[in-house]
Design a protein around this motif. Sequence first.
Motif, mmCIF file in Angstrom:
data_model
loop_
_atom_site.group_PDB
_atom_site.id
_atom_site.type_symbol
_atom_site.label_atom_id
_atom_site.label_comp_id
_atom_site.label_asym_id
_atom_site.label_seq_id
_atom_site.Cartn_x
_atom_site.Cartn_y
_atom_site.Cartn_z
ATOM 1 N N GLY A 167 0.809 -1.200 0.000
ATOM 2 C CA GLY A 167 0.000 0.000 0.000
ATOM 3 C C GLY A 167 0.843 1.251 0.000
ATOM 4 N N LEU A 168 0.213 2.344 0.392
ATOM 5 C CA LEU A 168 0.851 3.655 0.426
ATOM 6 C C LEU A 168 1.202 4.014 1.858
ATOM 7 C CD1 LEU A 168 1.598 6.386 -0.916
ATOM 8 C CD2 LEU A 168 -0.790 7.073 -0.548
ATOM 9 N N VAL A 169 2.433 4.457 2.060
ATOM 10 C CA VAL A 169 2.887 4.847 3.389
ATOM 11 C C VAL A 169 3.810 6.053 3.252
ATOM 12 C CG1 VAL A 169 4.863 3.266 3.345
ATOM 13 C CG2 VAL A 169 3.894 3.969 5.549
ATOM 14 N N GLN A 170 3.848 6.869 4.277
ATOM 15 C CA GLN A 170 4.752 8.022 4.265
ATOM 16 C C GLN A 170 6.172 7.591 4.618
ATOM 17 O OE1 GLN A 170 2.983 10.975 6.905
ATOM 18 N NE2 GLN A 170 2.176 12.056 5.115
ATOM 19 N N PRO B 55 11.442 6.735 0.187
ATOM 20 C CA PRO B 55 10.847 6.765 -1.167
ATOM 21 C C PRO B 55 11.531 5.790 -2.130
ATOM 22 C CG PRO B 55 11.035 8.987 -0.297
ATOM 23 C CD PRO B 55 11.718 8.091 0.699
ATOM 24 N N THR C 155 10.043 2.334 -2.887
ATOM 25 C CA THR C 155 8.861 2.189 -3.736
ATOM 26 C C THR C 155 9.141 1.190 -4.852
ATOM 27 O OG1 THR C 155 8.052 4.418 -3.285
ATOM 28 C CG2 THR C 155 7.338 3.382 -5.343
ATOM 29 N N LEU D 41 2.281 -3.893 -4.753
ATOM 30 C CA LEU D 41 2.882 -2.567 -4.840
ATOM 31 C C LEU D 41 3.040 -1.946 -3.461
ATOM 32 C CD1 LEU D 41 3.861 -0.175 -6.587
ATOM 33 C CD2 LEU D 41 1.472 0.584 -6.692
ATOM 34 N N VAL D 42 4.230 -1.413 -3.238
ATOM 35 C CA VAL D 42 4.520 -0.602 -2.052
ATOM 36 C C VAL D 42 4.941 0.778 -2.547
ATOM 37 C CG1 VAL D 42 6.077 -0.268 -0.100
ATOM 38 C CG2 VAL D 42 5.171 -2.549 -0.605
ATOM 39 N N THR D 43 4.246 1.787 -2.082
ATOM 40 C CA THR D 43 4.557 3.159 -2.475
ATOM 41 C C THR D 43 4.878 3.965 -1.217
ATOM 42 O OG1 THR D 43 3.027 3.017 -4.345
ATOM 43 C CG2 THR D 43 3.754 5.214 -3.673
ATOM 44 N N VAL D 44 6.056 4.582 -1.221
ATOM 45 C CA VAL D 44 6.489 5.386 -0.087
ATOM 46 C C VAL D 44 6.544 6.841 -0.533
ATOM 47 C CG1 VAL D 44 8.229 5.731 1.693
ATOM 48 C CG2 VAL D 44 7.857 3.440 0.742
ATOM 49 N N SER D 45 5.736 7.666 0.070
ATOM 50 C CA SER D 45 5.690 9.070 -0.301
ATOM 51 C C SER D 45 6.653 9.887 0.560
ATOM 52 C CB SER D 45 4.277 9.608 -0.147
ATOM 53 O OG SER D 45 3.873 9.557 1.199
ATOM 54 N N SER D 46 7.194 10.938 -0.032
ATOM 55 C CA SER D 46 8.170 11.775 0.696
ATOM 56 C C SER D 46 7.490 12.915 1.420
ATOM 57 C CB SER D 46 9.201 12.319 -0.282
ATOM 58 O OG SER D 46 8.561 13.044 -1.315
#
Length: 125
Positions: free
Chosen positions: A10-13, A88, A91, A120-125
Amino acid sequence: QVQLVESGGGLVQAGGSLRLSCAAAGRSVSTYVMGWLRQAPGKEREFVAAINWSGSSTRYADSVKGRFTISRDNAKNTVYLQMNSLEPEDTAVYYCAADKSAVMITAGGDGINYWGKGILVTVSS
């Protein structure tokens, strides 16, 4: 035949954590080396982590050492990847893999016995 199914992406900071799971079906993977590999957009697939059949030996890519932990529960036919202090650069699509050979897992080639479909792994900055 073994089917590997990943979950937990998933999406994580940046700085956050995720735990990926890989559940095996069809037969026991308790005698297999299990691993995680990943492929970032526009990049080659790369090795992330591997664990031997008993869980007594693990191996990590330098880029994730000290942040990621691989583990397994043979009773549940499942392998895990705990990812902490995510960046990030982490990702990617993460793939679970199973093979009798640790060399095959760390090489990350197409000859690996079994692959999951990826998550999918998405790391947001």
